[in-house]
Motif scaffolding. Structure first.
Motif, PDB file in Angstrom:
ATOM      1  N   LYS A 138      26.937   0.142  -0.597  1.00  0.00           N
ATOM      2  CA  LYS A 138      26.626   1.377   0.118  1.00  0.00           C
ATOM      3  C   LYS A 138      25.151   1.425   0.509  1.00  0.00           C
ATOM      4  CE  LYS A 138      26.892   6.409  -0.367  1.00  0.00           C
ATOM      5  NZ  LYS A 138      27.248   7.529  -1.275  1.00  0.00           N
ATOM      6  N   GLY A 139      24.902   1.844   1.736  1.00  0.00           N
ATOM      7  CA  GLY A 139      23.537   2.030   2.198  1.00  0.00           C
ATOM      8  C   GLY A 139      22.890   0.809   2.798  1.00  0.00           C
ATOM      9  N   ARG A 140      23.617  -0.306   2.874  1.00  0.00           N
ATOM     10  CA  ARG A 140      23.002  -1.512   3.450  1.00  0.00           C
ATOM     11  C   ARG A 140      22.752  -1.344   4.949  1.00  0.00           C
ATOM     12  NH1 ARG A 140      26.038  -6.745   0.667  1.00  0.00           N
ATOM     13  NH2 ARG A 140      25.338  -6.333  -1.469  1.00  0.00           N
ATOM     14  N   LYS A 141      23.642  -0.640   5.629  1.00  0.00           N
ATOM     15  CA  LYS A 141      23.467  -0.353   7.045  1.00  0.00           C
ATOM     16  C   LYS A 141      24.350   0.830   7.394  1.00  0.00           C
ATOM     17  CE  LYS A 141      26.732  -4.108   8.109  1.00  0.00           C
ATOM     18  NZ  LYS A 141      26.917  -5.370   8.818  1.00  0.00           N
ATOM     19  N   ARG A 142      24.154   1.346   8.578  1.00  0.00           N
ATOM     20  CA  ARG A 142      24.891   2.529   8.980  1.00  0.00           C
ATOM     21  C   ARG A 142      26.331   2.196   9.344  1.00  0.00           C
ATOM     22  NH1 ARG A 142      20.707   4.537  13.382  1.00  0.00           N
ATOM     23  NH2 ARG A 142      20.368   2.298  13.416  1.00  0.00           N
ATOM     24  N   MET A 143      27.215   3.149   9.032  1.00  0.00           N
ATOM     25  CA  MET A 143      28.608   2.985   9.399  1.00  0.00           C
ATOM     26  C   MET A 143      28.808   3.403  10.843  1.00  0.00           C
ATOM     27  SD  MET A 143      30.654   1.794   7.102  1.00  0.00           S
ATOM     28  CE  MET A 143      32.242   2.396   7.675  1.00  0.00           C
TER      29      MET A 143
END
Length: 303
Positions: A273-278
Motif C-alpha cells: 500500500k502506498g507505493r503508487k497511486r491507484m
C-alpha cells in the motif's frame, strides 16, 4: 473518457503511468511532469529513466535477485517478456484449458481425475495438486469457473498493473496454494476427507489486495447492486468464518480456502500500500499490455 490527475482535462486516449498508476493528458504524461513518486527510485547509473511510455527504453532488471527472480522476469528481454502485463489473461486461459482437460480425463480415465486435479486430506503430499487444483473447477457446475473468472478478470488486471506481473504471478499461485492447504488442513482437524479445487482462494486474495489499496472502489453485486468493495470483503469474511467454525454456511463451499485467500490478500495489500497511486476508474486491459520479448505491448483504452 478520463480526466488528467494533474489538470483535470478530459482525454479520449489518456496516458497511464505504470510507476504511479495515475491517468494523465499528453502534457503531463511524463513522470517529471506530474511529480511521479517513481522519480524517487531513479537509481540508474546510466541516467536512463523508463517512464513507461517510451518503448525504446529497455528494462534493465534490478530489484530482487536470484534464480527465481530471473525465471519470473517479465521485463523486456526476460524469458516471460511476452506475458508482461497479461498474466491475468494467462491465468484465465489456464483455468479454461484445465477445465477442458478435466473433462478429457473424466471421459477417458476418471479414476485419475482427483489425483491430478484435487487437493485432498487423503493425499496432502501430492504436491502437483497444490497448483493444479487452483486452475481446476467443478466439472458439474459451470458457474463455479465463471464466477471466479469474472472476479479475476475485473479485479486481477487492476492489481497486476499495481504490483507488476511477476509479483502478481507469485501472489496468485502462492495464495491459491495456501488456500488449498488451509482448506484440507481444517478438514484434517475436523476429520473430513473432501478435497478442494478452484481459483476462489486466489480470486479472494486479489479482492483482499484491492480492498486495502482502494476500499472505496464501488463494485456491482449481481451486476446491478452498487456496494463499496470493503463491504463485499467483510461479507465474505463473515460467511467464511461462520462456515469454518460450523455456523450457518453455504453448502459445498471451501470456506477455509476463501478465508485464507482473503487474509493473504489483505496482508499483502498492507505491504504494498502506498507505493503508487491507484487508477481512479475501472479499465479494460489495466494499462499496459504485454508484448513480445523485444518490448512492451501497447496500452489499452479506458472502459
Amino acid at each position: 473518457m478520463a480526466t488528467c490527475d494533474v489538470c483535470g482535462r478530459s482525454e479520449n486516449m489518456p496516458y497511464h503511468c505504470r510507476h504511479c498508476g495515475g491517468t494523465f493528458c499528453g502534457e503531463h504524461r511524463l513522470p517529471e511532469s506530474h511529480d511521479c513518486p517513481g522519480l524517487d527510485n531513479w537509481n540508474d547509473p546510466e541516467g536512463v529513466f523508463d517512464s513507461g511510455f517510451d518503448d525504446s527504453v529497455n528494462n534493465r532488471g534490478g530489484g530482487s535477485s536470484g534464480w527465481l527472480s530471473g525465471l519470473l522476469d517479465t521485463g523486456t528481454g526476460g524469458p516471460l517478456g511476452y506475458f508482461r502485463g497479461n498474466m491475468t489473461f494467462v491465468f484465465l486461459g489456464l483455468m479454461f484449458i484445465t477445465y477442458a482437460l478435466q473433462w478429457v480425463v473424466l471421459l477417458t480415465a476418471p479414476s485419475y481425475h482427483n489425483a491430478l486435479f484435487v487437493i485432498s486430506p487423503e493425499h496432502p503430499l501430492y504436491v502437483w495438486t497444490w497448483f493444479t487444483s487452483i486452475f481446476a473447477h467443478s466439472p458439474t457446475s459451470i458457474t463455479h469457473i465463471l464466477f471466479n473468472a469474472i472476479v479475476i478478470y475485473f479485479f486481477g488486471r487492476i492489481v497486476e498493473s499495481y504490483i507488476g506481473s511477476r509479483n502478481f504471478t507469485l501472489l496468485f499461485l502462492g495464495s491459491g496454494a495456501l488456500a488449498g492447504l488451509g482448506q484440507i488442513g481444517i478438514q484434517m482437524l475436523q476429520g473430513g476427507s473432501t478435497g478442494a479445487l478452484g481459483a476462489s482462494g486466489a480470486a479472494l486474495a486479489i479482492l483482499g489486495v484491492l480492498t486495502v489499496l482502494n476500499p472505496s472502489l464501488r463494485v456491482y453485486l449481481y451486476f446491478f447492486i452498487p456496494v463499496p468493495i470493503w463491504l463485499l470483503t467483510i461479507g465474505y469474511v463473515v460467511i467464511s468464518v461462520s462456515g469454518v467454525i460450523g455456523g450457518p454456511a453455504i453448502g459445498g463451499v471451501a470456506n477455509a480456502a476463501h478465508l485464507v485467500g482473503l487474509l493473504v490478500g489483505l496482508a499483502y495489500g498492507q505491504r504494498v500500500k502506498g507505493r503508487k497511486r491507484m487508477p481512479n476508474q475501472l479499465q479494460f486491459g489495466g494499462g499496459r499490455g504485454g508484448g513480445g520479448m523485444g518490448g512492451p505491448g501497447r496500452g489499452r483504452g479506458p472502459f
